[in-house]
Design a protein around this motif. Structure first.
Motif, short mmCIF file in Angstrom:
data_model
loop_
_atom_site.label_atom_id
_atom_site.label_comp_id
_atom_site.label_asym_id
_atom_site.label_seq_id
_atom_site.Cartn_x
_atom_site.Cartn_y
_atom_site.Cartn_z
N ARG A 1 29.44 40.07 53.03
CA ARG A 1 30.48 40.44 52.46
C ARG A 1 31.51 41.28 52.85
O ARG A 1 31.46 42.62 52.72
N VAL B 1 39.40 36.52 47.64
CA VAL B 1 38.50 37.77 47.04
C VAL B 1 37.23 36.98 46.30
O VAL B 1 36.01 37.62 46.31
N LYS C 1 33.22 37.98 46.80
CA LYS C 1 32.42 38.13 45.66
C LYS C 1 31.13 37.51 45.77
O LYS C 1 29.97 37.94 45.13
N ALA D 1 38.61 43.17 46.53
CA ALA D 1 37.24 42.85 46.77
C ALA D 1 36.08 43.94 47.10
O ALA D 1 34.76 43.90 46.84
#
Length: 202
Positions: free
Chosen positions: A33, A98, A102, A133
């Motif tokens: 991420r 974004v 996630k 994010a």
């Protein structure tokens, strides 16, 4: 398709031809991420950045014109690319990456916005997306061949810098624009420093 093609390219370019040197891999977060940025002077950065992070899959932002041909557009989508309207960016320009972040996906961006060898100030998209994010930005730099054939006959170098924590910024930055500008300047500064370091290693 991404996994299949990247596996073939990895075997050819990294294992067989040994065409890639990677530095600073310890700076890449364990979780996928994050946003990874890189300078952009040819299409080789797209390929070699993927090889440097293999087997993790990168989701690249690409200009919408590349998707005008439905067949080629579907091929790009199978390689985890998604279209962006650079001239008239709408909510999806931010929303799509974004949402991917996630879901623990990695977003690959070339903040200069186009292939260039000029000293272009890096655009603000990477900083905006990473902030929304709440993920780090991993700056990277590429130095190497700018022709596809060079990936087989030459040697490419990629270096990753320390992640930029977009959630914990200096206290004096209050407004969102100030924060985006600060992060953008940091990405620009670190990318150029990484390029200089690679040029000294060659």
């Amino acid at each position: 398709m991404y996994k299949f093609i990247s596996s073939i390219l990895y075997w050819i370019l990294v294992k067989k031809c040994k065409s890639l040197n990677v530095y600073g891999k310890e700076n890449v977060p364990q979780l996928h991420r994050y946003v990874v940025t890189c300078n952009h002077e040819s299409y080789n950065e797209v390929i070699m950045l993927g090889m440097a992070l293999y087997p993790n899959q990168i989701h690249y932002m690409a200009k919408k014109e590349l998707f005008n041909n439905k067949l080629f557009g579907n091929f790009l989508k199978s390689l985890n690319a998604f279209p962006v309207d650079r001239e008239n960016p709408g909510p999806s320009t931010i929303k799509t990456p974004v949402n991917l972040l996630k879901k623990n996906k990695t977003i690959g961006m070339f903040p200069a916005g186009h292939r260039t060898t000029e000293e272009t100030p890096l655009k603000r998209g990477a900083a905006t997306i990473a902030m929304l994010a709440k993920v780090p930005i991993v700056p990277a730099a590429y130095v190497g061949p700018d022709k596809i054939i060079g990936l087989v006959t030459g040697k490419a170098h990629i270096k990753f810098g320390e992640p930029i924590d977009t959630a914990n910024l200096p206290d004096h930055l209050k407004k969102r624009n100030e924060k985006v500008d600060y992060i953008t300047q940091e990405v620009t500064k670190r990318t150029r420093a990484l390029q200089q370091e690679l040029n000294q290693l060659k």
